[in-house]
Enzyme design. Sequence first.
Site, PDB file in Angstrom:
ATOM      1  N   ASP A  30       0.848  -1.192   0.000  1.00 29.84           N
ATOM      2  CA  ASP A  30       0.000   0.000   0.000  1.00 29.84           C
ATOM      3  C   ASP A  30       0.885   1.243   0.000  1.00 29.84           C
ATOM      4  OD1 ASP A  30      -3.222   0.500   1.046  1.00 29.84           O
ATOM      5  OD2 ASP A  30      -1.829   2.192   1.040  1.00 29.84           O
ATOM      6  N   ASN A  86     -12.840  -3.050   2.615  1.00 22.78           N
ATOM      7  CA  ASN A  86     -13.893  -2.051   2.731  1.00 22.78           C
ATOM      8  C   ASN A  86     -14.846  -2.275   1.561  1.00 22.78           C
ATOM      9  OD1 ASN A  86     -12.526  -0.889   4.946  1.00 22.78           O
ATOM     10  ND2 ASN A  86     -11.233   0.301   3.570  1.00 22.78           N
ATOM     11  N   GLN A  93     -14.740   2.111   1.228  1.00 24.37           N
ATOM     12  CA  GLN A  93     -14.060   1.752  -0.022  1.00 24.37           C
ATOM     13  C   GLN A  93     -13.862   2.996  -0.883  1.00 24.37           C
ATOM     14  OE1 GLN A  93     -16.037  -1.237  -2.440  1.00 24.37           O
ATOM     15  NE2 GLN A  93     -14.254  -1.512  -3.757  1.00 24.37           N
ATOM     16  N   HIS A  99     -10.461  -5.160  -3.308  1.00 27.45           N
ATOM     17  CA  HIS A  99      -9.094  -5.348  -2.815  1.00 27.45           C
ATOM     18  C   HIS A  99      -9.124  -5.691  -1.340  1.00 27.45           C
ATOM     19  CE1 HIS A  99     -10.146  -1.084  -2.600  1.00 27.45           C
ATOM     20  NE2 HIS A  99      -9.388  -1.020  -1.522  1.00 27.45           N
ATOM     21  N   HIS A 101      -7.202  -5.813   2.158  1.00 27.05           N
ATOM     22  CA  HIS A 101      -6.085  -5.240   2.908  1.00 27.05           C
ATOM     23  C   HIS A 101      -5.514  -6.324   3.826  1.00 27.05           C
ATOM     24  CE1 HIS A 101      -6.805  -0.854   2.159  1.00 27.05           C
ATOM     25  NE2 HIS A 101      -8.049  -1.262   1.976  1.00 27.05           N
TER      26      HIS A 101
HETATM   27  P1  5GP Z   1      -9.723   1.512   0.122  1.00 26.66           P
HETATM   28  O1  5GP Z   1      -9.862   2.740   0.961  1.00 26.66           O
HETATM   29  O2  5GP Z   1     -10.368   1.674  -1.240  1.00 26.66           O
HETATM   30  O3  5GP Z   1     -10.163   0.262   0.822  1.00 26.66           O
HETATM   31  O4  5GP Z   1      -8.179   1.308  -0.063  1.00 26.66           O
HETATM   32  C1  5GP Z   1      -7.436   1.717  -1.154  1.00 26.66           C
HETATM   33  C2  5GP Z   1      -5.991   1.576  -0.746  1.00 26.66           C
HETATM   34  O5  5GP Z   1      -5.196   1.632  -1.906  1.00 26.66           O
HETATM   35  C3  5GP Z   1      -5.533   2.693   0.186  1.00 26.66           C
HETATM   36  O6  5GP Z   1      -5.004   2.123   1.366  1.00 26.66           O
HETATM   37  C4  5GP Z   1      -4.489   3.449  -0.634  1.00 26.66           C
HETATM   38  O7  5GP Z   1      -3.417   3.905   0.138  1.00 26.66           O
HETATM   39  C5  5GP Z   1      -4.059   2.412  -1.665  1.00 26.66           C
HETATM   40  N1  5GP Z   1      -3.713   2.996  -2.947  1.00 26.66           N
HETATM   41  C6  5GP Z   1      -4.456   3.859  -3.679  1.00 26.66           C
HETATM   42  N2  5GP Z   1      -3.818   4.170  -4.831  1.00 26.66           N
HETATM   43  C7  5GP Z   1      -2.653   3.470  -4.816  1.00 26.66           C
HETATM   44  C8  5GP Z   1      -1.559   3.381  -5.735  1.00 26.66           C
HETATM   45  O8  5GP Z   1      -1.535   4.012  -6.803  1.00 26.66           O
HETATM   46  N3  5GP Z   1      -0.527   2.570  -5.398  1.00 26.66           N
HETATM   47  C9  5GP Z   1      -0.516   1.864  -4.230  1.00 26.66           C
HETATM   48  N4  5GP Z   1       0.553   1.081  -3.986  1.00 26.66           N
HETATM   49  N5  5GP Z   1      -1.536   1.915  -3.339  1.00 26.66           N
HETATM   50  C10 5GP Z   1      -2.578   2.721  -3.635  1.00 26.66           C
END
Ligand code: 5GP
Length: 134
Positions: A30, A86, A93, A99, A101
């Site tokens: 992440d 999420n 989300q 995805h 975590h």
């Molecule tokens: P969500 O909030 O949708 O469950 O989590 C998305 C996750 O993806 C977040 O923890 C965020 O830091 C990570 N993320 C978003 N864009 C990128 C990216 O371009 N590269 C990486 N490595 N992580 C990302």
Amino acid sequence: MEPCIFCKIGAKEIPSHKVYEDNTVFAFLDIKPHTTGHTVVIPKKHGVRVFDFEDKYIGELFVSVRKVMEKLDGKLNPDGFNVGWNHNTAAGQVVPHLHIHIMPRYMNDGGGSMHSIIKNPGKMSVEDVAKLFK
Ligand code: 5GP
Ligand code: ZN
């Protein structure tokens, strides 16, 4: 259609730090880690929610998540993990591609458990909710 950032990461069109890959998933660090080794596991097929995938694929996804955990365990030797996703905006989300975590946990790292995500049990009693499932 909006280009999906996680499809692009899975296809290596956007760079990331790979942790694990197989036919079903791509796992990467992440970009804003909440713990050391915080990893995101994406299915290589696009879908927003877990309901968008067939049973067999979800089974394979779960096996792959365990393999990522094993790999993190071997490299970082954490004391535990929080694993989850999420599901929909209401649950936090942000990226609309399913995805999972994986957050390695370390003794006394200051974090909470799944129970610390929300504490709002609502107005329905446990008995009333239970009636819905009878
Ligand atoms: P969500 O909030 O949708 O469950 O989590 C998305 C996750 O993806 C977040 O923890 C965020 O830091 C990570 N993320 C978003 N864009 C990128 C990216 O371009 N590269 C990486 N490595 N992580 C990302
Ligand atoms: Zn996608």
